[in-house]
Scaffold this motif. Structure first.
Motif, mmCIF file in Angstrom:
data_model
loop_
_atom_site.group_PDB
_atom_site.id
_atom_site.type_symbol
_atom_site.label_atom_id
_atom_site.label_comp_id
_atom_site.label_asym_id
_atom_site.label_seq_id
_atom_site.Cartn_x
_atom_site.Cartn_y
_atom_site.Cartn_z
ATOM 1 N N MET A 34 29.821 33.524 37.753
ATOM 2 C CA MET A 34 28.893 34.019 36.748
ATOM 3 C C MET A 34 29.346 35.402 36.347
ATOM 4 S SD MET A 34 25.170 32.727 38.090
ATOM 5 C CE MET A 34 24.351 33.324 36.598
ATOM 6 N N GLY A 35 28.971 35.800 35.147
ATOM 7 C CA GLY A 35 29.413 37.108 34.700
ATOM 8 C C GLY A 35 28.659 37.593 33.490
ATOM 9 N N TRP A 36 29.103 38.736 33.022
ATOM 10 C CA TRP A 36 28.515 39.372 31.846
ATOM 11 C C TRP A 36 29.611 39.652 30.824
ATOM 12 C CZ3 TRP A 36 23.363 39.990 31.182
ATOM 13 C CH2 TRP A 36 22.546 39.856 32.306
ATOM 14 N N ARG A 45 33.729 39.259 21.421
ATOM 15 C CA ARG A 45 33.056 39.255 22.707
ATOM 16 C C ARG A 45 34.096 39.509 23.796
ATOM 17 N NH1 ARG A 45 28.687 34.591 23.876
ATOM 18 N NH2 ARG A 45 28.095 35.381 21.824
ATOM 19 N N GLU A 46 33.743 40.368 24.758
ATOM 20 C CA GLU A 46 34.673 40.712 25.814
ATOM 21 C C GLU A 46 34.017 40.621 27.184
ATOM 22 O OE1 GLU A 46 35.955 44.780 25.505
ATOM 23 O OE2 GLU A 46 33.909 45.576 25.642
ATOM 24 N N LEU A 47 34.827 40.319 28.178
ATOM 25 C CA LEU A 47 34.347 40.273 29.544
ATOM 26 C C LEU A 47 34.034 41.677 30.027
ATOM 27 C CD1 LEU A 47 33.918 38.750 32.279
ATOM 28 C CD2 LEU A 47 36.314 39.278 32.766
ATOM 29 N N VAL A 48 32.873 41.824 30.656
ATOM 30 C CA VAL A 48 32.495 43.087 31.277
ATOM 31 C C VAL A 48 32.718 43.012 32.786
ATOM 32 C CG1 VAL A 48 30.626 44.708 31.699
ATOM 33 C CG2 VAL A 48 30.792 43.555 29.478
ATOM 34 N N ALA A 49 32.145 41.994 33.412
ATOM 35 C CA ALA A 49 32.275 41.838 34.855
ATOM 36 C C ALA A 49 31.953 40.398 35.220
ATOM 37 C CB ALA A 49 31.337 42.779 35.604
ATOM 38 N N ALA A 50 32.554 39.928 36.303
ATOM 39 C CA ALA A 50 32.306 38.576 36.764
ATOM 40 C C ALA A 50 32.317 38.549 38.278
ATOM 41 C CB ALA A 50 33.346 37.608 36.203
ATOM 42 N N ILE A 51 31.616 37.563 38.838
ATOM 43 C CA ILE A 51 31.578 37.393 40.282
ATOM 44 C C ILE A 51 31.660 35.905 40.587
ATOM 45 C CG2 ILE A 51 29.035 37.435 40.310
ATOM 46 C CD1 ILE A 51 29.293 38.860 43.081
ATOM 47 N N THR A 52 32.532 35.542 41.513
ATOM 48 C CA THR A 52 32.696 34.133 41.852
ATOM 49 C C THR A 52 31.671 33.718 42.907
ATOM 50 O OG1 THR A 52 34.221 34.504 43.677
ATOM 51 C CG2 THR A 52 35.167 34.393 41.448
ATOM 52 N N SER A 53 31.619 32.421 43.146
ATOM 53 C CA SER A 53 30.701 31.912 44.165
ATOM 54 C C SER A 53 31.057 32.458 45.545
ATOM 55 C CB SER A 53 30.729 30.380 44.182
ATOM 56 O OG SER A 53 32.055 29.926 44.419
ATOM 57 N N GLY A 54 32.321 32.855 45.727
ATOM 58 C CA GLY A 54 32.745 33.436 46.995
ATOM 59 C C GLY A 54 32.541 34.929 47.091
ATOM 60 N N GLY A 55 32.086 35.546 45.992
ATOM 61 C CA GLY A 55 31.794 36.969 46.011
ATOM 62 C C GLY A 55 32.881 37.867 45.451
ATOM 63 N N PRO A 87 27.922 55.827 24.706
ATOM 64 C CA PRO A 87 27.585 55.180 23.421
ATOM 65 C C PRO A 87 28.455 53.958 23.132
ATOM 66 C CG PRO A 87 27.560 57.552 23.167
ATOM 67 C CD PRO A 87 28.071 57.280 24.554
ATOM 68 N N GLU A 88 29.696 53.968 23.587
ATOM 69 C CA GLU A 88 30.577 52.826 23.336
ATOM 70 C C GLU A 88 30.211 51.601 24.173
ATOM 71 O OE1 GLU A 88 31.487 55.970 24.070
ATOM 72 O OE2 GLU A 88 33.264 56.023 25.375
ATOM 73 N N ASP A 89 29.258 51.743 25.087
ATOM 74 C CA ASP A 89 28.758 50.582 25.824
ATOM 75 C C ASP A 89 27.700 49.821 25.023
ATOM 76 O OD1 ASP A 89 28.867 52.613 28.768
ATOM 77 O OD2 ASP A 89 30.281 51.027 28.214
ATOM 78 N N THR A 90 27.291 50.374 23.889
ATOM 79 C CA THR A 90 26.302 49.719 23.056
ATOM 80 C C THR A 90 26.813 48.364 22.576
ATOM 81 O OG1 THR A 90 25.331 51.797 22.290
ATOM 82 C CG2 THR A 90 25.040 49.870 20.874
ATOM 83 N N ALA A 91 26.032 47.329 22.841
ATOM 84 C CA ALA A 91 26.427 45.968 22.493
ATOM 85 C C ALA A 91 25.311 45.013 22.874
ATOM 86 C CB ALA A 91 27.711 45.572 23.225
ATOM 87 N N VAL A 92 25.465 43.772 22.453
ATOM 88 C CA VAL A 92 24.629 42.697 22.991
ATOM 89 C C VAL A 92 25.348 42.158 24.220
ATOM 90 C CG1 VAL A 92 23.577 40.457 22.593
ATOM 91 C CG2 VAL A 92 23.708 42.120 20.720
ATOM 92 N N TYR A 93 24.642 42.114 25.323
ATOM 93 C CA TYR A 93 25.218 41.663 26.584
ATOM 94 C C TYR A 93 24.760 40.229 26.848
ATOM 95 C CZ TYR A 93 26.972 46.272 27.706
ATOM 96 O OH TYR A 93 27.685 47.456 27.690
ATOM 97 N N TYR A 94 25.726 39.378 27.163
ATOM 98 C CA TYR A 94 25.460 37.958 27.385
ATOM 99 C C TYR A 94 25.796 37.583 28.819
ATOM 100 C CZ TYR A 94 25.424 37.552 22.284
ATOM 101 O OH TYR A 94 25.142 37.693 20.943
ATOM 102 N N CYS A 95 24.897 36.853 29.434
ATOM 103 C CA CYS A 95 25.174 36.283 30.743
ATOM 104 C C CYS A 95 25.973 34.996 30.560
ATOM 105 C CB CYS A 95 23.870 35.988 31.469
ATOM 106 S SG CYS A 95 24.079 35.308 33.124
#
Length: 116
Positions: A34-36, A45-55, A87-95
């Motif tokens: 899962m990620g953001w 759209r760009e990847l911000v962060a992700a985490i696997t089922s294993g952590g 300010p450059e973090d301004t965006a719509v964030y999607y799970c």
């Protein structure tokens, strides 16, 4: 089917913090990660962060050291702690949730606005 419900966006001043939450329901037993992601106006759209089922975690270079992704398996929820916001973090964030077969599910998006 997997349903994702996001919360926690809003308006914050530069240097402030926000925490996003994403609660997953449905067929979550076969999720690989899962990620953001985020999408600013006029940008892809760009990847911000992700985490696997294993952590294992993965971050965009632009947020390393400022953002932290975590998950609560008991609550089927993923969090994104965002500190030192710019300010450059301004965006719509999607799970995002990805199954073992590579299928992706998306939340409805939550707006994050950082004022200077």
């Amino acid at each position: 089917q997997v349903q994702l419900v996001e919360s926690g966006g809003g308006l914050v001043q530069a240097g402030g913090s926000l925490r996003l939450s994403c609660a997953a329901s449905g067929s979550i037993f076969n999720l690989r990660a899962m990620g953001w992601y985020r999408q600013a106006p006029g940008k892809q759209r760009e990847l911000v962060a992700a985490i696997t089922s294993g952590g294992s975690t993965n971050y965009a270079d632009s947020v390393k050291g400022r953002f932290a992704i975590s998950r609560d398996n008991a609550k089927n929820t993923v969090y994104l702690q965002m500190n030192s916001l710019k300010p450059e973090d301004t965006a719509v964030y999607y799970c995002n949730a990805e199954t073992l077969l590579g299928y992706a599910y998306w939340g409805q998006g939550t707006q994050v606005t950082v004022s200077s």
